[in-house]
Design an enzyme around this catalytic site. Sequence first.
Site, PDB file in Angstrom:
ATOM      1  N   ASN A  14      17.536 -14.940   5.009  1.00 53.97           N
ATOM      2  CA  ASN A  14      17.276 -14.848   6.442  1.00 53.97           C
ATOM      3  C   ASN A  14      18.463 -15.350   7.252  1.00 53.97           C
ATOM      4  O   ASN A  14      19.255 -14.561   7.760  1.00 53.97           O
ATOM      5  CB  ASN A  14      16.006 -15.623   6.797  1.00 53.97           C
ATOM      6  CG  ASN A  14      15.377 -15.167   8.098  1.00 53.97           C
ATOM      7  OD1 ASN A  14      16.074 -14.901   9.062  1.00 53.97           O
ATOM      8  ND2 ASN A  14      14.062 -15.069   8.133  1.00 53.97           N
ATOM      9  N   ASP A  15      18.596 -16.647   7.348  1.00 58.08           N
ATOM     10  CA  ASP A  15      19.615 -17.225   8.227  1.00 58.08           C
ATOM     11  C   ASP A  15      21.034 -16.880   7.785  1.00 58.08           C
ATOM     12  O   ASP A  15      21.933 -16.785   8.620  1.00 58.08           O
ATOM     13  CB  ASP A  15      19.452 -18.747   8.283  1.00 58.08           C
ATOM     14  CG  ASP A  15      18.052 -19.143   8.754  1.00 58.08           C
ATOM     15  OD1 ASP A  15      17.542 -18.490   9.674  1.00 58.08           O
ATOM     16  OD2 ASP A  15      17.474 -20.082   8.182  1.00 58.08           O
ATOM     17  N   VAL A  16      21.251 -16.678   6.472  1.00 58.89           N
ATOM     18  CA  VAL A  16      22.611 -16.446   5.977  1.00 58.89           C
ATOM     19  C   VAL A  16      23.099 -15.031   6.249  1.00 58.89           C
ATOM     20  O   VAL A  16      24.253 -14.708   5.957  1.00 58.89           O
ATOM     21  CB  VAL A  16      22.705 -16.748   4.468  1.00 58.89           C
ATOM     22  CG1 VAL A  16      22.385 -18.208   4.198  1.00 58.89           C
ATOM     23  CG2 VAL A  16      21.795 -15.831   3.661  1.00 58.89           C
TER      24      VAL A  16
ATOM     25  N   ALA B 233      15.723 -22.021   9.589  1.00 55.08           N
ATOM     26  CA  ALA B 233      16.357 -22.472  10.818  1.00 55.08           C
ATOM     27  C   ALA B 233      15.429 -22.310  12.016  1.00 55.08           C
ATOM     28  O   ALA B 233      15.685 -22.858  13.081  1.00 55.08           O
ATOM     29  CB  ALA B 233      17.650 -21.709  11.060  1.00 55.08           C
TER      30      ALA B 233
END
Length: 468
Positions: free
Chosen positions: A394-396, A435
């Site tokens: 997701n965040d990466v 996050a």
Amino acid sequence: MSSAIACIFIGVAVLFIIGIKLLGSPKTARYGNLVAAAGMLIAFFALHKPTGEYIWGQGWSFNYTLIAIGIVIGLVIGAIGAYSVKMTAMPQMVALFNGLGGGAAALVASLEFLKPDHDPAAFIAGSMLFATIIGSLSFSGSIIAYLKLEGKFEKPHTFPGQNILNGLVLLVILGLAGWLTLNASGGNATMAFIVMFCLALFFGVAMVMPIGGADMPVVISLLNSFTGLAVAADGFAINNLAMVVAGTLVGSSGTLLTLLMCKAMNRPVTNVLFGAFGSSGGSVAAAGGVAGTVKPIQADEVAMLLAYAQRVVIVPGYGMAVAQAQHAVRELSDELGKRGVEVQFAIHPVAGRMPGHMNVLLAEANVPYDQLVEMEAINPSMDRVDVCLVIGANDVVNPAAREDKSSPIYGMPIIDADHCKTVIVMKRSMAAGFAGIENHLFYKDNTRMLFGDAKASLNALVAQVKAS
């Protein structure tokens, strides 16, 4: 120390260094553990005693029998834990084992300091106190990290003035340590030491509780370095060169890894420890605030895209670990390889819940090591990728890190999945990542969402690719 023993310890130090070097790759990590363990075994038999004598000249007394029993018990517990733990729980096990190491270092220093009729020099007393503080902090902090990874205290827990309170506690700990360094054999030394020990345990809890689950890889790495420093200080306290060398290597490598991971997130260590990242939750960035619409896709359509692609890049994330889908991923990669498709895995430094989490998962599934490509190496060619398959990450892969200056992850290096011709994101739902922010990738024109359990979806893709 005789020249022969000095040479042995130099050899042990070299084995430790080689062991850590080998740990840098999943292909050689197992051998790295064995090499380092062999070094510690050699160091044990060459153990320098304060009297100038060595174990082989002492005979096997009852104390050494206890040591042998402890080693056997530790080996059994470690083996059972390693073989029984699920891959999704590997970060928890790492945090727990690291905490036990810190606690052991603190106990060794505590017992040495509290010896009756013991009046150590200021430097030795300081080493004992340093090991006690850092080891206790690492123990309690690692336990909280373990619980956070288990989902018990996943979100940051903060209150007004928390950093001020933590600062005051730290000042009291340092004040007591300073006094004890000069008054190690004083009448109130024992009580002051107990208070300091308890405050150090509390400070470990207070330090980790405000940190969100997304930052646990950094926290685990930092606490690991603390444990190494505590072991090194123990080595000074009990005149054990092997502990000094091993602890220094672990402490320095853990510190470097922590700094590298913070660099990968474009955040200073102080922001991780005191910023309570992610405390605002995912409600801050509503889906309606992102331009574009979500476009679902079915498994048979994805299989067609994959089967006739020339180059496919797979981006694994924690969702793949949760679904235990690494073996299905490897099977899909093998099927695509049979059709002449070039398949690579893009690895982000902080993907998952511990350093190297994705490497461990894929290595367990026997994915060839040459297919694992680090973020910096693969990003320049992502615009030449036909299909990027994002599995539970997701965040990466969130373009907000490049596009939205108001985003808490702005400036964080990401895998440029959105540069690919077609992006397939596999997720259970539209829930935000750790996050707690909306992923702009989901709304890009070249992105399609394949909803469902990652393992079930991958099995469906494998069947469809075989049939195509």
